[in-house]
Design an enzyme around this catalytic site. Structure first.
Site, short mmCIF file in Angstrom:
data_model
loop_
_atom_site.label_atom_id
_atom_site.label_comp_id
_atom_site.label_asym_id
_atom_site.label_seq_id
_atom_site.Cartn_x
_atom_site.Cartn_y
_atom_site.Cartn_z
N LYS A 130 6.57 -6.84 13.67
CA LYS A 130 7.87 -7.07 13.07
C LYS A 130 7.67 -7.55 11.64
O LYS A 130 6.62 -8.12 11.37
CB LYS A 130 8.73 -8.04 13.87
CG LYS A 130 8.05 -9.34 14.34
CD LYS A 130 7.33 -10.23 13.41
CE LYS A 130 8.06 -10.85 12.25
NZ LYS A 130 7.15 -11.69 11.41
N TYR A 215 13.74 -13.25 13.85
CA TYR A 215 13.69 -13.82 15.21
C TYR A 215 15.06 -14.40 15.58
O TYR A 215 15.54 -14.25 16.71
CB TYR A 215 12.64 -14.93 15.32
CG TYR A 215 11.23 -14.44 15.36
CD1 TYR A 215 10.63 -14.07 16.56
CD2 TYR A 215 10.47 -14.35 14.20
CE1 TYR A 215 9.32 -13.63 16.60
CE2 TYR A 215 9.16 -13.91 14.23
CZ TYR A 215 8.58 -13.55 15.43
OH TYR A 215 7.29 -13.12 15.46
P1 NAD Z 1 -2.43 -11.35 6.89
O1 NAD Z 1 -2.20 -11.46 5.43
O2 NAD Z 1 -3.16 -12.45 7.56
O3 NAD Z 1 -3.17 -9.99 7.22
C1 NAD Z 1 -2.81 -8.77 6.64
C2 NAD Z 1 -3.96 -7.81 6.74
O4 NAD Z 1 -3.61 -6.61 6.04
C3 NAD Z 1 -5.25 -8.33 6.09
O5 NAD Z 1 -6.33 -8.02 6.92
C4 NAD Z 1 -5.34 -7.56 4.80
O6 NAD Z 1 -6.68 -7.34 4.39
C5 NAD Z 1 -4.68 -6.24 5.18
N1 NAD Z 1 -4.16 -5.52 4.03
C6 NAD Z 1 -4.32 -4.21 3.83
N2 NAD Z 1 -3.73 -3.84 2.68
C7 NAD Z 1 -3.22 -4.94 2.13
C8 NAD Z 1 -2.50 -5.21 0.91
N3 NAD Z 1 -2.19 -4.24 0.05
N4 NAD Z 1 -2.12 -6.48 0.67
C9 NAD Z 1 -2.38 -7.47 1.54
N5 NAD Z 1 -3.06 -7.27 2.70
C10 NAD Z 1 -3.48 -6.02 2.99
O7 NAD Z 1 -1.00 -11.15 7.56
P2 NAD Z 1 -0.61 -11.38 9.07
O8 NAD Z 1 -0.07 -12.76 9.21
O9 NAD Z 1 -1.71 -10.97 9.97
O10 NAD Z 1 0.66 -10.39 9.21
C11 NAD Z 1 0.51 -8.99 9.46
C12 NAD Z 1 1.80 -8.46 10.09
O11 NAD Z 1 2.02 -9.15 11.31
C13 NAD Z 1 3.07 -8.67 9.27
O12 NAD Z 1 3.91 -7.57 9.42
C14 NAD Z 1 3.71 -9.90 9.88
O13 NAD Z 1 5.12 -9.92 9.74
C15 NAD Z 1 3.31 -9.76 11.33
N6 NAD Z 1 3.20 -11.05 12.02
C16 NAD Z 1 3.77 -11.18 13.23
C17 NAD Z 1 3.66 -12.36 13.95
C18 NAD Z 1 4.21 -12.46 15.32
O14 NAD Z 1 4.32 -13.55 15.85
N7 NAD Z 1 4.56 -11.36 15.95
C19 NAD Z 1 2.99 -13.44 13.38
C20 NAD Z 1 2.39 -13.29 12.13
C21 NAD Z 1 2.50 -12.08 11.45
#
Ligand code: NAD
Length: 364
Positions: A130, A215
């Site tokens: 999401k 949410y």
């Molecule tokens: P994060 O920043 O920790 O990870 C993002 C990943 O994408 C990294 O590994 C990064 O290297 C990669 N990436 C590839 N291209 C990129 C770019 N151009 N810029 C930045 N990063 C890039 O983020 P996250 O917290 O893991 O979030 C990822 C997704 O998961 C988002 O859509 C977020 O909304 C969702 N999320 C959901 C929940 C949940 O509870 N369901 C919790 C956190 C995040």
């Protein structure tokens, strides 16, 4: 020819032997689908991969990363082979990987659209974090691509698998406290690092609303069982430098066809907003904390109606539910349409912030 007695003896003996050997046989292990994780950021590392180790129907079968060092780290930690580590350039080769059934997109929001469509074209079922995408139009294209490829598209709304949320939905549907009249829902937190992608409009699509406001929005939709028809919103911004590109704090009100109403808040500027309250004809119930990975607490206005469940791993529940839907060839919910409905409401919220007027929510 065999006389009767030894035959009976033999038959009884054989059936005892077969019962005995069946009892000795371990029950057949349930089929596990192979999942490929795309994007090895904090959610994949800290929640999803550890959850996959606990799943009954799902297992880690590949990863996709742009950072070779992470590939090495994940190979060591999860016993993956070189072949099981893909890059964004080799992503489309997943089509040849028979061990991968599901591709889970865990990238910044703006990238969900491209990678969901590429995964569908590779013939894989797709699970998408999401918010589903940055715009409703992108959601429509993702749904169409998955329909065309005849693969399932699930959106990772983990709260829908959490027992307190499920019980709250039951309270509403079964009118345990009478018909739902009003929902108050809030989710926000104080965001840290000012350089992260969550504060960039091109990557995140928006601020608190896109990240965690969804949410609260979702909760209002599943707690009323209705779709919002009209939305009124306002934004406050106390730090125009940090929040130059995205929203900081938004409150919005929603009107539903039955006459039910909702009042919501999301923020990137303070902690503590993490709850909902439902006011129904004959009583009230709610949760707080409501939306985190753990710590869910429920309450009701009637001491005779308990609202307490043991802790669960939301990621295990949602991934196994998606795998099971695929194994059983049954439609999965929340599907892409759920993600689209949220984005339609999000777009009405942003439109109302700009216009200062109540805005209609576009139809699916
Ligand atoms: P994060 O920043 O920790 O990870 C993002 C990943 O994408 C990294 O590994 C990064 O290297 C990669 N990436 C590839 N291209 C990129 C770019 N151009 N810029 C930045 N990063 C890039 O983020 P996250 O917290 O893991 O979030 C990822 C997704 O998961 C988002 O859509 C977020 O909304 C969702 N999320 C959901 C929940 C949940 O509870 N369901 C919790 C956190 C995040």
């Amino acid at each position: 020819p065999m006389n009767r007695r030894p035959f009976i003896k033999l038959a009884v003996g054989a059936s005892i032997a077969s019962v005995y050997s069946k009892a000795q046989e371990p029950a057949a292990a349930p089929k596990k689908l192979g999942w490929a994780l795309v994007g090895l950021g904090s959610l994949s590392k800290n929640q999803i991969a550890p959850a996959l180790l606990k799943c009954e129907r799902s297992k880690l079968a590949a990863v996709v990363t742009g950072t070779p060092a992470k590939g090495v780290e994940w190979r060591e930690k999860y016993g993956l082979t070189e072949k099981q580590v893909y890059s964004y350039e080799t992503f489309d080769k997943l089509i040849e990987d028979k061990d991968v059934d599901v591709v889970y997109i865990v990238l910044p929001n703006s990238m969900h659209h491209e990678y969901v469509i590429r995964a569908a074209k590779a013939g894989k079922h797709v699970f998408c974090e999401k918010p589903m995408a940055n715009t409703a139009q992108e959601c429509r294209e993702m749904i169409a691509a998955c329909e065309k490829a005849k693969v399932q598209l699930g959106v990772a709304y983990r709260c829908q698998f959490e027992p307190h949320h499920q019980e709250a939905i039951r309270f509403s549907r079964e009118k345990v406290f009478g018909a739902v009249k009003h929902v108050n829902a809030e989710f926000g937190f104080k965001i840290g690092d000012p350089k992260q992608w969550r504060l960039r409009k091109d990557l995140a699509g928006g601020g608190g609303l896109m990240d965690v406001g969804v949410y609260a929005l979702q909760a209002c939709r599943y707690l009323t069982g209705e779709e919002p028809i009209e939305i009124s919103a306002l934004e406050t911004k106390t730090d125009p430098v940090k929040f130059a590109e995205v929203d900081e704090t938004i409150t919005w009100q929603m009107k539903f066809a039955s006459g039910a109403t909702a009042n919501c808040l999301t923020t990137y500027n303070f902690n503590g907003a993490n709850n909902f309250t439902v006011t129904a004809e004959k009583g009230r119930f709610g949760m707080g904390p409501a939306y985190g990975y753990s710590g869910q607490k429920g309450w009701t206005s009637d001491p005779k109606v308990p609202f307490e469940f043991p802790a669960t791993d939301h990621f295990v529940l949602e991934m196994d539910a998606f795998s099971k839907a695929i194994i059983d060839n049954k439609p999965f919910a929340p599907s892409g349409e759920e993600g689209l409905r949220d984005l339609l409401a999000v777009e009405a919220i942003y439109k109302s912030v700009k216009s200062g007027k109540a805005e209609k929510v576009e139809a699916v």
